[in-house]
Design an enzyme around this catalytic site. Sequence first.
Site, PDB file in Angstrom:
ATOM      1  N   GLU A  31       8.830 -17.065  16.150  1.00 27.57           N
ATOM      2  CA  GLU A  31       7.937 -15.907  16.168  1.00 27.57           C
ATOM      3  C   GLU A  31       7.238 -15.859  17.521  1.00 27.57           C
ATOM      4  OE1 GLU A  31       5.826 -12.793  15.954  1.00 27.57           O
ATOM      5  OE2 GLU A  31       7.108 -13.189  14.243  1.00 27.57           O
ATOM      6  N   SER A  45       0.756  -1.255   4.830  1.00 28.98           N
ATOM      7  CA  SER A  45      -0.303  -0.576   4.085  1.00 28.98           C
ATOM      8  C   SER A  45      -0.575  -1.226   2.735  1.00 28.98           C
ATOM      9  CB  SER A  45       0.086   0.887   3.860  1.00 28.98           C
ATOM     10  OG  SER A  45       1.227   0.940   3.020  1.00 28.98           O
ATOM     11  N   ALA A  46       0.174  -2.262   2.388  1.00 30.04           N
ATOM     12  CA  ALA A  46       0.055  -2.983   1.114  1.00 30.04           C
ATOM     13  C   ALA A  46       0.561  -2.150  -0.060  1.00 30.04           C
ATOM     14  CB  ALA A  46      -1.374  -3.466   0.876  1.00 30.04           C
ATOM     15  N   HIS A  49       6.594   0.623  -2.206  1.00 36.80           N
ATOM     16  CA  HIS A  49       7.199   1.940  -2.335  1.00 36.80           C
ATOM     17  C   HIS A  49       7.981   2.037  -3.632  1.00 36.80           C
ATOM     18  CE1 HIS A  49       5.996   3.322   1.609  1.00 36.80           C
ATOM     19  NE2 HIS A  49       6.293   2.120   2.051  1.00 36.80           N
TER      20      HIS A  49
END
Length: 125
Positions: A31, A45-46, A49
């Site tokens: 990373e 956005s937590a 979907h």
Amino acid sequence: MWDVVIIGAGVCGAAAARALAKYRLRVAVLEKGSDVCAGASRGNSAMVHGGFDPEPGSLKAIYNVRGNRMFDALCAELEVPFERSGTMILATSEAEMEEVHRLHACGETNGVPTIVMNRPELLER
């Protein structure tokens, strides 16, 4: 020597590493940020979907629905609180109501149960 090297410790990289950890593999995750989810995943956005919006038959629709259905078991396994609150889309005009009906049709085609309510039904709920 590594069996698998995953580039990126965002949501996808971390999920891939977690899945591979179940096997006898030497897995490395690289990373560039100073922490996991330091890139695009940080802007999450937590929301999980539901799959009612993507074009029916598209990979996005298929994987939205499949991923959504995996959340209850995954969160239970990881002991992460998760509550299904649902999604409510409101329309204030006939033109907007056409979009609600389009989303409803997409949802039904994608296998996502949806309902369309009128104002009195919404107020009652």
